[in-house]
Write an enzyme that holds these catalytic residues in place. Structure first.
Site, PDB file in Angstrom:
ATOM      1  N   HIS A   1       0.849  -1.191   0.000  1.00 56.02           N
ATOM      2  CA  HIS A   1       0.000   0.000   0.000  1.00 56.02           C
ATOM      3  C   HIS A   1       0.892   1.252   0.000  1.00 56.02           C
ATOM      4  O   HIS A   1       1.343   1.694   1.059  1.00 56.02           O
ATOM      5  CB  HIS A   1      -0.877   0.065   1.259  1.00 56.02           C
TER       6      HIS A   1
ATOM      7  N   ASN B   1      -8.939 -15.113  -0.811  1.00 52.79           N
ATOM      8  CA  ASN B   1      -8.832 -16.423  -0.146  1.00 52.79           C
ATOM      9  C   ASN B   1     -10.188 -16.832   0.406  1.00 52.79           C
ATOM     10  O   ASN B   1     -11.051 -15.984   0.634  1.00 52.79           O
ATOM     11  CB  ASN B   1      -7.824 -16.348   1.024  1.00 52.79           C
TER      12      ASN B   1
HETATM   13  N1  HPA Z   1      -9.732 -11.950   6.585  1.00 53.33           N
HETATM   14  C1  HPA Z   1      -9.641 -10.621   6.786  1.00 53.33           C
HETATM   15  N2  HPA Z   1      -9.148  -9.779   5.907  1.00 53.33           N
HETATM   16  C2  HPA Z   1      -8.723 -10.284   4.741  1.00 53.33           C
HETATM   17  C3  HPA Z   1      -8.783 -11.649   4.443  1.00 53.33           C
HETATM   18  C4  HPA Z   1      -9.319 -12.532   5.434  1.00 53.33           C
HETATM   19  O1  HPA Z   1      -9.415 -13.761   5.246  1.00 53.33           O
HETATM   20  N3  HPA Z   1      -8.279 -11.821   3.199  1.00 53.33           N
HETATM   21  C5  HPA Z   1      -7.933 -10.580   2.751  1.00 53.33           C
HETATM   22  N4  HPA Z   1      -8.203  -9.647   3.667  1.00 53.33           N
END
Ligand code: HPA
Length: 269
Positions: free
Chosen positions: A56, A227
């Site tokens: 970022h 994910n």
């Molecule tokens: N949880 C919280 N924030 C996130 C996740 C997650 O699995 N993946 C990307 N940001």
């Protein structure tokens, strides 16, 4: 007008952007596609966040994207960095002061639905603030009692869905649940999140949505699924996985946004 707003006005001159786009993980490259770009590091804008999260950068890029005068925000403050949910307030106030009335937000998120796997893009229709905090705590005026029934602007949502269709990109819809982070969730927390009505979980965006609604801006937001959430797939979650996977959905979301901002959205008015 804040010092940051004055500096922005000076640097941008006649150029009046109506839209700001916050670039989450996977969308950072979009700044390269801004025409006639004016790039201003956050370090030159008092009150803008000095973000320390890898992936970022902290930079504002103003110019035209898909024909729309826009400000892109590469880099944002997360609550988990300093424990301040209002960290983005000075930046959003400065943008509001120079004429920005629409905020588009993007983020990376973990999916609670197997049918919305990594690489999917989700239009946020509503959120659950599960952080226990709120960026308007401490705001002394009655303006703090902001209605959140239509926090995610119905018209903008329609426009984004239409744009996705035209771009030939599938877009899911759902509820973003904000948990503070920076740890990922436990499998038990993810089971809870699903019971409570979340579709994705993430560590950003909700504070900015609340601040923007407080400032009277129209808001839309999209998640890029990086994910399946904790306990839904083998192996441990990691920030590296977020960074590796974000460009997959990010590329799709970029096509949607390009279509959306290129349509006759009225942002040029
Ligand atoms: N949880 C919280 N924030 C996130 C996740 C997650 O699995 N993946 C990307 N940001």
């Amino acid at each position: 007008m804040s010092k940051a707003a004055q500096i922005l006005k000076e640097r941008l001159g006649e150029f009046v952007p109506r839209v700001a786009l916050t670039l989450g993980s996977g969308l950072g490259d979009l700044v390269e596609r801004v025409e006639d770009a004016v790039r201003i590091p956050y370090s030159e804008l008092p009150g803008f966040p000095q973000s320390g999260v890898s992936g970022h950068a902290g930079e504002l890029v103003a110019g035209r994207f898909a024909g729309t005068p826009i400000v892109m925000l590469a880099g944002r403050a997360h609550y988990y960095e300093h424990g301040d949910p209002a960290a983005m307030r000075p930046a959003l106030e400065a943008l509001s002061a120079i004429g920005v009335n629409t905020l588009l937000l993007t983020n990376a998120a973990g999916s609670l639905k197997p049918e919305m796997p990594p690489g999917a893009v989700m239009l946020i229709e509503d959120h659950i603030n599960f952080s226990g905090t709120n960026p308007l705590i401490g705001e002394p005026t009655d303006r703090r009692f902001v209605g959140m029934s239509e926090a995610y602007d119905p018209e903008l949502r329609e426009g984004i869905k239409r744009a996705a269709g035209k771009a030939g990109v599938t877009i899911d819809r759902g509820v973003y649940m904000w948990l503070s982070g920076p740890t990922f969730e436990t499998p038990a927390e993810i089971r809870m999140a699903r019971i409570l009505g979340g579709d994705v979980v993430g560590m950003s965006t909700v504070p900015e949505v609340i601040i923007a609604r407080f400032l009277g801006m129209r808001v839309a937001a999209c998640s890029v699924v990086t994910n399946l959430a904790a306990g839904m797939a083998a192996g441990e979650l990691s920030h590296q996985e977020t960074k590796d996977m974000a460009p997959v959905g990010g590329e799709k979301l970029a096509r949607i946004l390009e279509q959306f901002l290129g349509a006759d959205t009225g942002f040029n008015a």
